[in-house]
Design a protein around this motif. Sequence first.
Motif, PDB file in Angstrom:
ATOM      1  N   ASN A 155      52.764  82.760  16.428  1.00 42.96           N
ATOM      2  CA  ASN A 155      52.102  84.001  16.049  1.00 42.96           C
ATOM      3  C   ASN A 155      52.363  84.174  14.551  1.00 42.96           C
ATOM      4  OD1 ASN A 155      51.026  86.525  15.706  1.00 42.96           O
ATOM      5  ND2 ASN A 155      52.659  87.607  16.811  1.00 42.96           N
ATOM      6  N   PRO A 156      51.553  83.472  13.731  1.00 44.28           N
ATOM      7  CA  PRO A 156      51.789  83.502  12.287  1.00 44.28           C
ATOM      8  C   PRO A 156      51.264  84.800  11.681  1.00 44.28           C
ATOM      9  CG  PRO A 156      49.823  82.232  12.768  1.00 44.28           C
ATOM     10  CD  PRO A 156      50.364  82.687  14.096  1.00 44.28           C
ATOM     11  N   TYR A 177      48.618  86.817  10.119  1.00 45.54           N
ATOM     12  CA  TYR A 177      47.184  86.489  10.079  1.00 45.54           C
ATOM     13  C   TYR A 177      46.296  87.641   9.629  1.00 45.54           C
ATOM     14  CZ  TYR A 177      47.267  88.509  14.862  1.00 45.54           C
ATOM     15  OH  TYR A 177      47.435  89.327  15.956  1.00 45.54           O
ATOM     16  N   LEU A 187      52.555  99.973  10.930  1.00 48.55           N
ATOM     17  CA  LEU A 187      52.581  98.552  10.577  1.00 48.55           C
ATOM     18  C   LEU A 187      53.110  98.334   9.161  1.00 48.55           C
ATOM     19  CD1 LEU A 187      50.353  98.618  12.988  1.00 48.55           C
ATOM     20  CD2 LEU A 187      49.805  96.357  12.126  1.00 48.55           C
ATOM     21  N   ALA A 211      55.443  88.949   7.871  1.00 41.06           N
ATOM     22  CA  ALA A 211      55.022  88.689   9.247  1.00 41.06           C
ATOM     23  C   ALA A 211      53.567  89.059   9.494  1.00 41.06           C
ATOM     24  CB  ALA A 211      55.904  89.470  10.223  1.00 41.06           C
ATOM     25  N   LEU A 212      52.943  89.746   8.545  1.00 37.63           N
ATOM     26  CA  LEU A 212      51.586  90.263   8.755  1.00 37.63           C
ATOM     27  C   LEU A 212      50.566  89.657   7.815  1.00 37.63           C
ATOM     28  CD1 LEU A 212      52.508  94.054   9.075  1.00 37.63           C
ATOM     29  CD2 LEU A 212      51.463  92.665  10.873  1.00 37.63           C
TER      30      LEU A 212
HETATM   31  N1  GLN Z   1      48.965  91.871  15.799  1.00 36.06           N
HETATM   32  C1  GLN Z   1      49.326  92.346  14.498  1.00 36.06           C
HETATM   33  C2  GLN Z   1      48.431  93.505  14.166  1.00 36.06           C
HETATM   34  O1  GLN Z   1      48.489  94.443  14.888  1.00 36.06           O
HETATM   35  C3  GLN Z   1      49.281  91.233  13.492  1.00 36.06           C
HETATM   36  C4  GLN Z   1      50.358  90.264  13.779  1.00 36.06           C
HETATM   37  C5  GLN Z   1      50.316  89.062  12.910  1.00 36.06           C
HETATM   38  O2  GLN Z   1      49.837  89.038  11.770  1.00 36.06           O
HETATM   39  N2  GLN Z   1      50.852  88.041  13.417  1.00 36.06           N
HETATM   40  O3  GLN Z   1      47.676  93.502  13.228  1.00 36.06           O
END
Ligand code: GLN
Length: 282
Positions: A188-189, A191, A204, A211-212
């Motif tokens: 889960n990079p 992304y 967030l 991590a984001l």
């Molecule tokens: N799922 C996250 C979000 O709510 C993003 C997590 C990620 O970048 N790995 O945007």
Amino acid sequence: MNETWTPLKLLAWTQGYFARAGVDAPRLTAELLLAHALGCDRVRLYLDFDKPLAEPELARFRALVKRRAEGEPTAYLTGVKEFYGRAFRADTRALIPRPETELVVEAALAALPERGTALDLCTGSGCIGVTLALERPGARVLVADLSPDALALARENAERLGARVELHQGDLFAPIPADLRFDLVVANPPYVPAPEVPGLARELQREPALALDGGEAGLAVTRRLVAEAPARLRPGGTLVVEMHESHLEVLPALCLAAGFASAEARRDLGGLPRYVVARAKA
Ligand code: GLN
């Protein structure tokens, strides 16, 4: 003011306050924070529903409510997040485990033989790799992260939950022994496309940007991961990667271009494209 505050009265008040403050799941959030302030579980709140709180308990709860209303995520306040039926420790060292990532675990488990070998990259809290190790006790599981802080949290989670995982610190595959070949690589990079990061919910914004933030188009890390994965997989091995909803077309295409035999994007429970499953050539 000498009002007596029972759990029921407090929960009702806090639920309304959270709703007005735009906090998600106001009732559940109030329950989680009150249980945390009282050092009990949520069920206990309702067993003792009309027992007035002592002043120190009230003070603890008020402080938590204030911080939550100001945008601190609930899991960072309580220090725990449920994932795949287990309580993971959560703090600002890593992303908070998300329910959509449980689907990534399901897909990973389907691809991991009983005595197989798996690698979880960008492991963060360790939620994916630790869960794999616990669900497949016969498998060998390696986890890695660029962030030493995140890796320390993953280690704590592995130890607390009794999971046997091998931890490596470094950039993607760089710290992984070069001779190892995996049945499964999962990640889960980060992304989120960089331009979207400033507009993310304030909760967030409290999570690590590392991590984001997935750079331009959100694919900076994923692109390298996909390019390097085929050389690390056994013939017929599987890559499972969580992705942004905008990657529905581009990520499977990147996988095929990297030499995978097949690549399929799948949706989460909200119907959004959320992860890709790619099969290495047999
Ligand atoms: N799922 C996250 C979000 O709510 C993003 C997590 C990620 O970048 N790995 O945007």
